[in-house]
Design an enzyme around this catalytic site. Structure first.
Site, PDB file in Angstrom:
ATOM      1  N   GLU A  65       0.844  -1.196   0.000  1.00 14.51           N
ATOM      2  CA  GLU A  65       0.000   0.000   0.000  1.00 14.51           C
ATOM      3  C   GLU A  65       0.880   1.246   0.000  1.00 14.51           C
ATOM      4  O   GLU A  65       1.773   1.388   0.833  1.00 14.51           O
ATOM      5  CB  GLU A  65      -0.919   0.008   1.222  1.00 14.51           C
ATOM      6  CG  GLU A  65      -1.756   1.256   1.394  1.00 14.51           C
ATOM      7  CD  GLU A  65      -2.539   1.643   0.145  1.00 14.51           C
ATOM      8  OE1 GLU A  65      -2.433   2.809  -0.278  1.00 14.51           O
ATOM      9  OE2 GLU A  65      -3.262   0.778  -0.405  1.00 14.51           O
ATOM     10  N   ASP A 115      -7.189   1.654  -9.701  1.00 15.40           N
ATOM     11  CA  ASP A 115      -7.667   2.882 -10.350  1.00 15.40           C
ATOM     12  C   ASP A 115      -7.876   2.606 -11.840  1.00 15.40           C
ATOM     13  O   ASP A 115      -6.939   2.224 -12.544  1.00 15.40           O
ATOM     14  CB  ASP A 115      -6.622   3.982 -10.164  1.00 15.40           C
ATOM     15  CG  ASP A 115      -7.152   5.357 -10.571  1.00 15.40           C
ATOM     16  OD1 ASP A 115      -8.089   5.420 -11.398  1.00 15.40           O
ATOM     17  OD2 ASP A 115      -6.604   6.363 -10.075  1.00 15.40           O
ATOM     18  N   LYS A 119     -10.508   7.936 -18.446  1.00 10.09           N
ATOM     19  CA  LYS A 119     -10.319   8.708 -19.668  1.00 10.09           C
ATOM     20  C   LYS A 119      -9.269   8.044 -20.561  1.00 10.09           C
ATOM     21  O   LYS A 119      -8.191   7.661 -20.093  1.00 10.09           O
ATOM     22  CB  LYS A 119      -9.903  10.144 -19.336  1.00 10.09           C
ATOM     23  CG  LYS A 119     -10.983  10.928 -18.603  1.00 10.09           C
ATOM     24  CD  LYS A 119     -10.554  12.351 -18.342  1.00 10.09           C
ATOM     25  CE  LYS A 119     -11.652  13.121 -17.610  1.00 10.09           C
ATOM     26  NZ  LYS A 119     -11.265  14.522 -17.328  1.00 10.09           N
ATOM     27  N   ASP A 151     -14.748  -3.113 -10.502  1.00  4.51           N
ATOM     28  CA  ASP A 151     -16.137  -2.748 -10.770  1.00  4.51           C
ATOM     29  C   ASP A 151     -16.271  -2.086 -12.135  1.00  4.51           C
ATOM     30  O   ASP A 151     -17.383  -1.743 -12.546  1.00  4.51           O
ATOM     31  CB  ASP A 151     -16.644  -1.782  -9.698  1.00  4.51           C
ATOM     32  CG  ASP A 151     -15.945  -0.428  -9.803  1.00  4.51           C
ATOM     33  OD1 ASP A 151     -14.696  -0.411  -9.714  1.00  4.51           O
ATOM     34  OD2 ASP A 151     -16.628   0.591  -9.991  1.00  4.51           O
TER      35      ASP A 151
END
Length: 204
Positions: A65, A115, A119, A151
């Site tokens: 992390e 992430d 775009k 997702d």
């Protein structure tokens, strides 16, 4: 890739702080007991890995992390539950996989809700790239697994095509995930009614 800078961290037995961040990890130095290794890339607050380590004491879990506050939460969970099978490393995921994971040593690598950089002009920032997947394949032991969960349908479809093209990795049926602890992102997304997409690849 530029060499990252490790910031001073808590004095905790649950931190992994390599003396040389250009050298491969020595698993015997990271974990006191030898067990199969699972890696959670971008482990967040530890919603998944903290519970998984508690439920599956026969596995050693390393959470990777980048954000300090989140990493500290994982370490606190490990300390609270006295989990000798859970450690946290605060570095970028791609760097850890490329430079720190010993070849052929990892049983499962989890990549959950990365992430998506939605775009198109930002797609080059996505972690799933051909070079990254080559380093994943190198880190996995024979029979090891790469598990991708997101997702974001478009990222799932395009990312899966990249992974399918990685030599040494073969698409396999999705693992039995019903009892997997949910990540914090997963809880939020499912509360919003979003669908979760999953796929698995094996190293052969």
């Amino acid at each position: 890739m530029d060499k990252p800078r490790l910031l001073p961290l808590d004095d905790s037995p649950f931190w992994v702080e390599p003396e040389d961040i250009c050298a491969r990890l020595d698993w015997s130095a990271v974990f006191p007991v030898a067990r199969p290794i699972e890696i959670d890339l971008g482990a967040g607050d530890g919603g998944f890995i903290g519970v998984a380590a508690l439920q599956r004491r026969e596995i050693n879990f390393l959470g990777v992390e980048r954000l300090l506050g989140r990493a500290r939460k994982i370490a606190r969970k490990a300390a609270r539950e006295k989990l000798d099978n859970l450690k946290v490393l605060r570095l970028e995921s791609a760097y850890v996989v490329q430079y720190l994971l010993p070849a052929g040593s990892v049983s499962v690598i989890h990549l959950m809700f990365p992430d998506p950089w939605p775009k198109r002009r930002h797609w080059g920032n996505r972690i799933i790239q051909p070079d990254f997947m080559m380093t994943v394949a190198a880190a996995l032991r024979l029979g090891g697994e790469f598990r991708f969960t997101t997702d974001h349908e478009e990222y799932f479809n395009l990312g899966s095509l990249v992974i399918d093209g990685c030599p040494g990795l073969t698409r396999a049926p999705v693992w039995e995930f019903k009892n997997d602890p949910p990540t914090d992102f997963q809880k939020d997304f499912e509360a919003e009614g979003r669908k979760t997409y999953r796929a698995r690849w094996l190293k052969k």
